[in-house]
Design a protein around this motif. Structure first.
Motif, mmCIF file in Angstrom:
data_model
loop_
_atom_site.group_PDB
_atom_site.id
_atom_site.type_symbol
_atom_site.label_atom_id
_atom_site.label_comp_id
_atom_site.label_asym_id
_atom_site.label_seq_id
_atom_site.Cartn_x
_atom_site.Cartn_y
_atom_site.Cartn_z
ATOM 1 N N THR A 134 -11.289 34.484 100.791
ATOM 2 C CA THR A 134 -11.118 35.590 100.891
ATOM 3 C C THR A 134 -10.788 36.972 100.280
ATOM 4 O OG1 THR A 134 -13.619 34.588 100.058
ATOM 5 C CG2 THR A 134 -13.279 37.426 99.653
ATOM 6 N N VAL A 135 -10.620 37.583 100.428
ATOM 7 C CA VAL A 135 -9.809 39.326 100.499
ATOM 8 C C VAL A 135 -10.935 40.016 100.178
ATOM 9 C CG1 VAL A 135 -7.077 40.609 100.418
ATOM 10 C CG2 VAL A 135 -7.607 38.246 100.377
ATOM 11 N N ALA A 136 -11.533 41.056 100.872
ATOM 12 C CA ALA A 136 -12.199 42.163 100.416
ATOM 13 C C ALA A 136 -11.359 43.296 100.936
ATOM 14 C CB ALA A 136 -13.313 41.776 100.957
ATOM 15 N N ARG A 153 -21.520 38.080 97.941
ATOM 16 C CA ARG A 153 -19.970 37.302 96.549
ATOM 17 C C ARG A 153 -18.668 36.296 98.240
ATOM 18 N NH1 ARG A 153 -19.716 41.481 93.018
ATOM 19 N NH2 ARG A 153 -20.446 40.777 91.597
ATOM 20 N N LEU A 154 -19.521 36.750 99.534
ATOM 21 C CA LEU A 154 -18.713 36.309 100.336
ATOM 22 C C LEU A 154 -18.607 34.900 101.085
ATOM 23 C CD1 LEU A 154 -17.776 39.299 102.927
ATOM 24 C CD2 LEU A 154 -16.495 38.414 100.555
ATOM 25 N N ALA A 155 -20.111 34.560 100.721
ATOM 26 C CA ALA A 155 -21.086 33.468 101.127
ATOM 27 C C ALA A 155 -19.800 32.013 100.947
ATOM 28 C CB ALA A 155 -22.711 33.187 100.011
ATOM 29 N N GLY A 156 -20.028 32.055 102.128
ATOM 30 C CA GLY A 156 -18.589 30.308 101.547
ATOM 31 C C GLY A 156 -17.646 29.621 101.935
ATOM 32 N N SER A 157 -16.862 31.605 102.004
ATOM 33 C CA SER A 157 -15.812 31.124 102.664
ATOM 34 C C SER A 157 -15.362 31.200 103.857
ATOM 35 C CB SER A 157 -15.255 33.172 102.251
ATOM 36 O OG SER A 157 -15.521 33.731 101.099
ATOM 37 N N ASP A 158 -14.278 30.320 104.188
ATOM 38 C CA ASP A 158 -13.772 29.361 104.846
ATOM 39 C C ASP A 158 -13.479 31.068 105.987
ATOM 40 O OD1 ASP A 158 -14.400 26.629 104.815
ATOM 41 O OD2 ASP A 158 -13.086 27.516 102.709
ATOM 42 N N VAL A 204 -18.567 34.854 111.267
ATOM 43 C CA VAL A 204 -17.387 33.994 111.655
ATOM 44 C C VAL A 204 -16.448 34.103 110.376
ATOM 45 C CG1 VAL A 204 -19.286 32.486 112.755
ATOM 46 C CG2 VAL A 204 -18.091 31.786 110.690
ATOM 47 N N ASN A 205 -14.528 33.794 110.951
ATOM 48 C CA ASN A 205 -13.748 33.792 110.265
ATOM 49 C C ASN A 205 -13.556 35.190 109.536
ATOM 50 O OD1 ASN A 205 -13.401 30.956 110.725
ATOM 51 N ND2 ASN A 205 -14.382 30.380 109.336
#
Length: 306
Positions: A217-219, A256-261, A277-278
């Motif tokens: 994800t790019v935010a 909406r960042l949840a679950g991003s590696d 993290v990450n």
């Protein structure tokens, strides 16, 4: 300079290459006056049609990044302005060069002394003023600079800077890409320090972008950050279907960042991301520029500003 092109991407090869060249020139990976590979050589290296490479060079020339010299090739354009702290002569030599130039321009020694005395009597600057027309980018630049200097840092658009009063006790700073524009717009006698950017995408783990089972994800609240990220991810061979580009101005964007590696953000958005993290934060300004600004403010700004 290393270049990537993903030919099966929704982002055109032309846009991928233009984006990479702009980053390389702005960060001085490609230096002013440096010759770029020929159209034929670059087309052969990347497996593209020469017309595509020609279109890339034409777009870079239209934006003012390169110049095409007939019969010679394409060169990185030398922009006006210099970085803070640059000097090639000692103080006495600079004084002598200044006096000689002022005399050749028709100024008497008395006039030079009078003007110098007026200049020295002027109130010293007490803050940095970031000149940038893009509001979201301006906020990011102000934030990055404020982290390394102890004086106030403010931002202003080009339109708001039309009044000379806007620069009272200010040291204007702006991205090097605006040098040719701002040297024509700044009030007479107003000097500007030019900011260099870094080659930010060197810091991105490309293996994660290319992994089919990895959600990246790019935010950012800066739309161009998201647009450039899309182009660079595509050029690096990333799967854009596995990449999510999140506008940080949208309500509840953090959820909406949840679950991003992997989450990639600018420095200002990172403060609000709230991911454990990450998180990979990309700084826009080069370390050398930030250090030069820190030293400049310590040397030349009014003591009370520090």
């Amino acid at each position: 300079m290393r270049l990537w092109v993903a030919k099966q991407s929704e982002v055109s090869p032309r846009e991928q290459l233009v984006t990479q060249f702009v980053f390389a020139i702005a960060s001085q990976e490609l230096k002013p006056g440096e010759k770029l590979p020929s159209t034929r050589e670059l087309a052969r290296r990347l497996g593209l049609h020469p017309n595509t490479i020609s279109a890339v060079f034409q777009e870079l020339a239209r934006r003012g990044w390169v110049e095409q010299r007939h019969g010679s090739g394409v060169y990185v354009r030398s922009l006006s302005g210099s970085s803070p702290g640059q000097t090639a002569a000692n103080l006495d030599q600079l004084f002598l060069a200044f006096l000689e130039q002022a005399w050749r321009s028709g100024h008497s020694l008395a006039a030079i002394r009078s003007r110098l005395a007026d200049w020295l009597a002027t109130e010293p600057p007490d803050h940095l003023l970031v000149l940038e027309p893009d509001e979201e980018l301006r906020r990011i630049l102000v934030h990055e600079i404020q982290q390394v200097v102890r004086c106030p840092v403010r931002g202003m658009s080009f339109d708001a800077g039309q009044s000379p009063d806007a620069y009272r006790r200010a040291v204007p700073v702006a991205l090097y890409t605006w040098a040719n524009v701002l040297t024509e717009q700044l009030p007479p006698g107003t000097a500007c320090l030019w900011l260099r950017t870094r080659a930010v995408w060197r810091e991105v783990p490309l293996d994660m972008l290319r992994a089919p089972d990895c959600l990246v994800t790019v935010a950012s609240s800066w739309p161009d950050f998201l647009r450039l990220a899309r182009a660079m991810c595509a050029a690096a061979g990333g799967d854009l279907l596995a990449c999510h580009f999140q506008d940080a101005r949208a309500p509840d964007w953090q959820t909406r960042l949840a679950g991003s590696d992997l989450v990639i953000t600018d420095t200002l958005t990172a403060r609000q991301a709230q991911v454990p993290v990450n998180l990979r934060t990309l700084t826009i300004l080069a370390d050398e520029t930030l250090e030069e600004l820190r030293l400049h403010t310590e040397r030349f700004l009014a003591p009370e500003a520090r």
